[in-house]
Design a protein around this motif. Structure first.
Motif, PDB file in Angstrom:
ATOM      1  N   PRO A 101       0.855  -1.253   0.045  1.00  0.00           N
ATOM      2  CA  PRO A 101       0.058   0.463   0.213  1.00  0.00           C
ATOM      3  C   PRO A 101       1.188   0.946   0.329  1.00  0.00           C
ATOM      4  N   SER A 102       0.546   2.589  -0.545  1.00  0.00           N
ATOM      5  CA  SER A 102       1.486   3.141  -0.750  1.00  0.00           C
ATOM      6  C   SER A 102       0.256   5.002  -0.939  1.00  0.00           C
ATOM      7  N   VAL A 103       0.601   6.078  -0.510  1.00  0.00           N
ATOM      8  CA  VAL A 103       0.186   6.933  -0.556  1.00  0.00           C
ATOM      9  C   VAL A 103       0.860   7.921  -0.943  1.00  0.00           C
ATOM     10  N   HIS A 104       0.739   8.902  -2.354  1.00  0.00           N
ATOM     11  CA  HIS A 104       1.180   9.894  -2.924  1.00  0.00           C
ATOM     12  C   HIS A 104       0.749  10.487  -3.157  1.00  0.00           C
ATOM     13  N   ALA A 105       1.349  12.017  -3.019  1.00  0.00           N
ATOM     14  CA  ALA A 105       1.257  13.097  -3.740  1.00  0.00           C
ATOM     15  C   ALA A 105       1.229  12.903  -4.983  1.00  0.00           C
TER      16      ALA A 105
END
Length: 304
Positions: A101-105
């Protein structure tokens, strides 16, 4: 047996799409400045046939902590457990997996722009690493590349930008014939390997570096420490130097992807009697039965 899709399905920015359709704007803050945090989660096949993510709550806690440290908004991390279950079904995965899981701008702009975050979750099959319970250990070296100081970059944040530091260390180590580098902090104390925590067995005790020395708060290391305590071993965090590793009876690395890997040597120094590693073997067995659901986790909750 279910047919695994040739092109896997991922969750990307609110939709389930083919992996080759998961795009990010080339001018996004994540692309320009590395404003992206992530987790690596193992899913293990249980005795009843289900594939369950191991220590998922702990990984999501660390992901939320990473977002806070990197000043990024949470786009819905609480949805990840349901997303993983959907991806297991959509990709017909019935064996061990690795989930990222990744969260990116995702919005474009410069450093003055308020970040808008999106989330991606991808999944794929992953079996045993070659080092797990292997008769051959890792050849380590102390890297000339120092770990980023945590007063310059938050060491508790699992941010992609920080991995440029360890990528250089890993590339140089492998070019010199070693399997893995160990990074020192600015004070000369051992911290960790690029994707794994360090443990040293010495005098019947298990030692691991202090978190304040700049190590990532490892979920796997927490589990290993709790298992060790359950087996009656004394576990201590303390400053460690290279000579502590040289004089150890055993040493190993652990991490979600790596699992547990014994260290055979540090440069020209062999560590203990590599054929006789009772602590590493005992912990490997305890860890393996735990992730398979054959035993139940009885340790303290993971906290940062």
């Amino acid at each position: 047996m279910s047919q695994v899709p040739v092109t896997p399905t991922v969750f990307h920015l609110g939709e389930y799409v083919r992996a080759d359709q998961a795009m990010v704007n080339v001018s996004a803050l994540a692309m320009r400045y590395g404003l992206s945090v992530f987790e690596g989660v193992r899913g293990y096949k249980q005795q009843d046939g289900r594939v369950l993510p191991f220590m998922l709550d702990a990984h999501l806690l660390r992901l939320q902590r990473s977002l806070k440290l990197m000043c990024l908004p949470d786009p819905g991390v609480s949805q990840i457990p349901d997303i993983i279950q959907q991806l297991l079904v959509r990709n017909a995965l019935t064996e061990d997996v690795y989930v990222r899981p990744s969260v990116h701008a995702v919005n474009a702009g410069d450093l003055h722009v308020v970040p808008v975050c999106g989330m991606t979750v991808n999944i794929g099959a992953m079996g045993r690493k070659k080092w797990f319970n292997s008769a051959k250990g890792m050849r380590a070296t102390v890297s000339s590349i120092r770990k980023l100081s945590h007063d310059a970059f938050p060491s508790s944040a699992k941010c992609v930008a920080a991995y440029a530091n360890t990528f250089i260390a890993s590339t140089l180590a492998k070019a010199s014939g070693f399997d893995v580098p160990l990074l020192l902090n600015q004070s000369g104390y051992l911290t960790e390997a690029p994707t794994a925590a360090l443990f040293v067995v010495k005098g019947g005790r298990l030692y691991t570096p202090l978190q304040s020395d700049g190590v990532l708060p490892s979920v796997t290391a927490h589990v290993i420490a709790q298992l060790a305590k359950g087996l009656g071993l004394d576990v201590q965090q303390r400053h460690l130097r290279a000579e502590d590793l040289v004089n150890a009876s055993e040493a190993f690395l652990c991490g979600t992807g790596l699992e547990i890997a014994a260290i055979e040597s540090l440069e020209q120094h062999r560590i203990g009697d590599f054929a006789h590693r009772p602590v590493t073997a005992q912990l490997s067995e305890a860890y393996y039965t735990l992730v398979r659901g054959e035993t139940t986790y009885q340790g303290a909750p993971y906290d940062i």
